[in-house]
Design a protein around this motif. Structure first.
Motif, PDB file in Angstrom:
ATOM      1  N   GLU A   1       5.935  26.397 -75.764  1.00 50.79           N
ATOM      2  CA  GLU A   1       6.676  25.145 -75.966  1.00 50.79           C
ATOM      3  C   GLU A   1       6.269  24.502 -77.285  1.00 50.79           C
ATOM      4  O   GLU A   1       7.105  23.991 -78.017  1.00 50.79           O
ATOM      5  CB  GLU A   1       6.420  24.192 -74.803  1.00 50.79           C
ATOM      6  CG  GLU A   1       7.130  22.869 -74.905  1.00 50.79           C
ATOM      7  CD  GLU A   1       8.637  22.952 -74.774  1.00 50.79           C
ATOM      8  OE1 GLU A   1       9.316  22.050 -75.310  1.00 50.79           O
ATOM      9  OE2 GLU A   1       9.143  23.904 -74.165  1.00 50.79           O
ATOM     10  N   ASP A   2       4.985  24.549 -77.611  1.00 46.24           N
ATOM     11  CA  ASP A   2       4.516  24.031 -78.903  1.00 46.24           C
ATOM     12  C   ASP A   2       5.201  24.760 -80.053  1.00 46.24           C
ATOM     13  O   ASP A   2       5.661  24.141 -81.010  1.00 46.24           O
ATOM     14  CB  ASP A   2       3.004  24.196 -79.057  1.00 46.24           C
ATOM     15  CG  ASP A   2       2.200  23.285 -78.163  1.00 46.24           C
ATOM     16  OD1 ASP A   2       2.778  22.355 -77.572  1.00 46.24           O
ATOM     17  OD2 ASP A   2       0.986  23.516 -78.052  1.00 46.24           O
ATOM     18  N   ARG A   3       5.255  26.078 -79.957  1.00 44.68           N
ATOM     19  CA  ARG A   3       5.838  26.876 -81.035  1.00 44.68           C
ATOM     20  C   ARG A   3       7.332  26.618 -81.179  1.00 44.68           C
ATOM     21  O   ARG A   3       7.835  26.525 -82.291  1.00 44.68           O
ATOM     22  CB  ARG A   3       5.575  28.363 -80.798  1.00 44.68           C
ATOM     23  CG  ARG A   3       4.131  28.756 -81.039  1.00 44.68           C
ATOM     24  CD  ARG A   3       3.942  30.249 -81.069  1.00 44.68           C
ATOM     25  NE  ARG A   3       4.103  30.840 -79.755  1.00 44.68           N
ATOM     26  CZ  ARG A   3       3.112  31.044 -78.883  1.00 44.68           C
ATOM     27  NH1 ARG A   3       1.892  30.670 -79.196  1.00 44.68           N
ATOM     28  NH2 ARG A   3       3.340  31.609 -77.723  1.00 44.68           N
TER      29      ARG A   3
ATOM     30  N   GLU B   1       1.812  31.401 -85.085  1.00 43.95           N
ATOM     31  CA  GLU B   1       1.464  32.809 -84.946  1.00 43.95           C
ATOM     32  C   GLU B   1       0.573  33.015 -83.737  1.00 43.95           C
ATOM     33  O   GLU B   1      -0.331  32.238 -83.487  1.00 43.95           O
ATOM     34  CB  GLU B   1       0.728  33.287 -86.204  1.00 43.95           C
ATOM     35  CG  GLU B   1       1.642  33.357 -87.398  1.00 43.95           C
ATOM     36  CD  GLU B   1       0.958  34.026 -88.571  1.00 43.95           C
ATOM     37  OE1 GLU B   1      -0.099  34.652 -88.374  1.00 43.95           O
ATOM     38  OE2 GLU B   1       1.489  33.918 -89.674  1.00 43.95           O
ATOM     39  N   PRO B   2       0.821  34.068 -82.973  1.00 41.24           N
ATOM     40  CA  PRO B   2      -0.039  34.326 -81.822  1.00 41.24           C
ATOM     41  C   PRO B   2      -1.417  34.778 -82.296  1.00 41.24           C
ATOM     42  O   PRO B   2      -1.560  35.309 -83.393  1.00 41.24           O
ATOM     43  CB  PRO B   2       0.681  35.461 -81.083  1.00 41.24           C
ATOM     44  CG  PRO B   2       1.549  36.103 -82.118  1.00 41.24           C
ATOM     45  CD  PRO B   2       1.890  35.039 -83.114  1.00 41.24           C
ATOM     46  N   PRO B   3      -2.436  34.554 -81.487  1.00 40.82           N
ATOM     47  CA  PRO B   3      -3.779  34.981 -81.883  1.00 40.82           C
ATOM     48  C   PRO B   3      -3.854  36.502 -81.924  1.00 40.82           C
ATOM     49  O   PRO B   3      -3.046  37.194 -81.319  1.00 40.82           O
ATOM     50  CB  PRO B   3      -4.675  34.416 -80.774  1.00 40.82           C
ATOM     51  CG  PRO B   3      -3.762  34.168 -79.620  1.00 40.82           C
ATOM     52  CD  PRO B   3      -2.401  33.908 -80.201  1.00 40.82           C
ATOM     53  N   ALA B   4      -4.840  36.993 -82.644  1.00 39.43           N
ATOM     54  CA  ALA B   4      -5.037  38.440 -82.736  1.00 39.43           C
ATOM     55  C   ALA B   4      -5.325  39.001 -81.351  1.00 39.43           C
ATOM     56  O   ALA B   4      -5.893  38.322 -80.501  1.00 39.43           O
ATOM     57  CB  ALA B   4      -6.198  38.744 -83.680  1.00 39.43           C
ATOM     58  N   LYS B   5      -4.938  40.217 -81.134  1.00 41.23           N
ATOM     59  CA  LYS B   5      -5.142  40.880 -79.844  1.00 41.23           C
ATOM     60  C   LYS B   5      -6.634  40.979 -79.578  1.00 41.23           C
ATOM     61  O   LYS B   5      -7.402  41.404 -80.424  1.00 41.23           O
ATOM     62  CB  LYS B   5      -4.509  42.256 -79.890  1.00 41.23           C
ATOM     63  CG  LYS B   5      -4.385  42.912 -78.568  1.00 41.23           C
ATOM     64  CD  LYS B   5      -2.946  43.130 -78.279  1.00 41.23           C
ATOM     65  CE  LYS B   5      -2.802  43.907 -76.996  1.00 41.23           C
ATOM     66  NZ  LYS B   5      -1.642  43.552 -76.291  1.00 41.23           N
TER      67      LYS B   5
ATOM     68  N   ALA C   1       5.569  25.810 -88.934  1.00 40.17           N
ATOM     69  CA  ALA C   1       5.301  27.092 -88.298  1.00 40.17           C
ATOM     70  C   ALA C   1       4.617  28.064 -89.241  1.00 40.17           C
ATOM     71  O   ALA C   1       3.968  28.991 -88.806  1.00 40.17           O
ATOM     72  CB  ALA C   1       6.608  27.701 -87.783  1.00 40.17           C
ATOM     73  N   GLY C   2       4.725  27.885 -90.543  1.00 42.32           N
ATOM     74  CA  GLY C   2       4.104  28.803 -91.491  1.00 42.32           C
ATOM     75  C   GLY C   2       4.972  30.026 -91.685  1.00 42.32           C
ATOM     76  O   GLY C   2       5.889  30.301 -90.932  1.00 42.32           O
ATOM     77  N   ASP C   3       4.666  30.776 -92.737  1.00 41.06           N
ATOM     78  CA  ASP C   3       5.478  31.957 -93.040  1.00 41.06           C
ATOM     79  C   ASP C   3       4.754  33.248 -92.692  1.00 41.06           C
ATOM     80  O   ASP C   3       5.214  34.330 -93.025  1.00 41.06           O
ATOM     81  CB  ASP C   3       5.897  31.942 -94.509  1.00 41.06           C
ATOM     82  CG  ASP C   3       4.701  31.945 -95.454  1.00 41.06           C
ATOM     83  OD1 ASP C   3       4.928  31.904 -96.663  1.00 41.06           O
ATOM     84  OD2 ASP C   3       3.549  31.979 -94.994  1.00 41.06           O
ATOM     85  N   GLY C   4       3.593  33.128 -92.060  1.00 37.53           N
ATOM     86  CA  GLY C   4       2.866  34.328 -91.672  1.00 37.53           C
ATOM     87  C   GLY C   4       1.996  34.861 -92.785  1.00 37.53           C
ATOM     88  O   GLY C   4       1.333  35.865 -92.624  1.00 37.53           O
ATOM     89  N   GLU C   5       2.005  34.234 -93.958  1.00 37.50           N
ATOM     90  CA  GLU C   5       1.187  34.675 -95.069  1.00 37.50           C
ATOM     91  C   GLU C   5       0.297  33.532 -95.520  1.00 37.50           C
ATOM     92  O   GLU C   5       0.481  32.386 -95.140  1.00 37.50           O
ATOM     93  CB  GLU C   5       2.082  35.094 -96.240  1.00 37.50           C
ATOM     94  CG  GLU C   5       2.990  36.264 -95.918  1.00 37.50           C
ATOM     95  CD  GLU C   5       3.875  36.629 -97.092  1.00 37.50           C
ATOM     96  OE1 GLU C   5       4.749  37.454 -96.905  1.00 37.50           O
ATOM     97  OE2 GLU C   5       3.684  36.076 -98.189  1.00 37.50           O
TER      98      GLU C   5
END
Length: 132
Positions: free
Chosen positions: A95-97, A117-121, A105-109
């Motif tokens: 819901e936050d996302r 972005e989801p946390p690392a596995k 949200a950022g561009d992933g870079e």
């Protein structure tokens, strides 16, 4: 429900006095002075706890006039079910996302500031079911 709302709910029920308030209101609505007497708590302190519970959506307050013209503030429980599990937490984070504006949200870079972005596995939790 987003994570802020989830935290407000958990914070509201995460206090012994507020649990006692919920317990007293379980049998029906009460006005503040009666509730304060039953809990042996000052009205200002009780109002602080009731405000926290009301903001979390667990109780509702209503001002009413008695037959002799006195204003009485009544509180009652609102129907709720508290279920906390991994799915509840993940749904709040989702819901936050989905509610975040695109620029937040950022561009992933870059610096990794974006919260979308989801946390690392992670490795599986090998201590599942044990208490520390």
């Amino acid at each position: 429900m987003n994570s802020e709302e989830l935290l407000a709910l958990l914070s509201a029920v995460g206090h012994a006095q507020r649990l006692r308030v919920i317990g007293e209101l379980a049998d029906g609505r009460l006005y503040v002075s009666e509730l304060a007497r039953r809990l042996e708590m000052s009205r200002p302190l009780l109002y602080m706890h009731l405000d926290r519970l009301e903001k979390a959506g667990l109780v509702a307050g209503r001002l009413e006039l008695s037959e002799d013209g006195k204003a009485l503030k009544y509180f009652e429980l609102t129907p709720f079910e508290l279920k906390l599990n991994v799915a509840t937490v993940l749904a709040a984070l989702q819901e936050d996302r989905t509610a975040a504006p695109p620029e937040a949200a950022g561009d992933g870079e870059g610096d990794g500031v974006g919260a979308a972005e989801p946390p690392a596995k992670k490795k599986p939790n090998t201590t599942r079911g044990t208490r520390t």
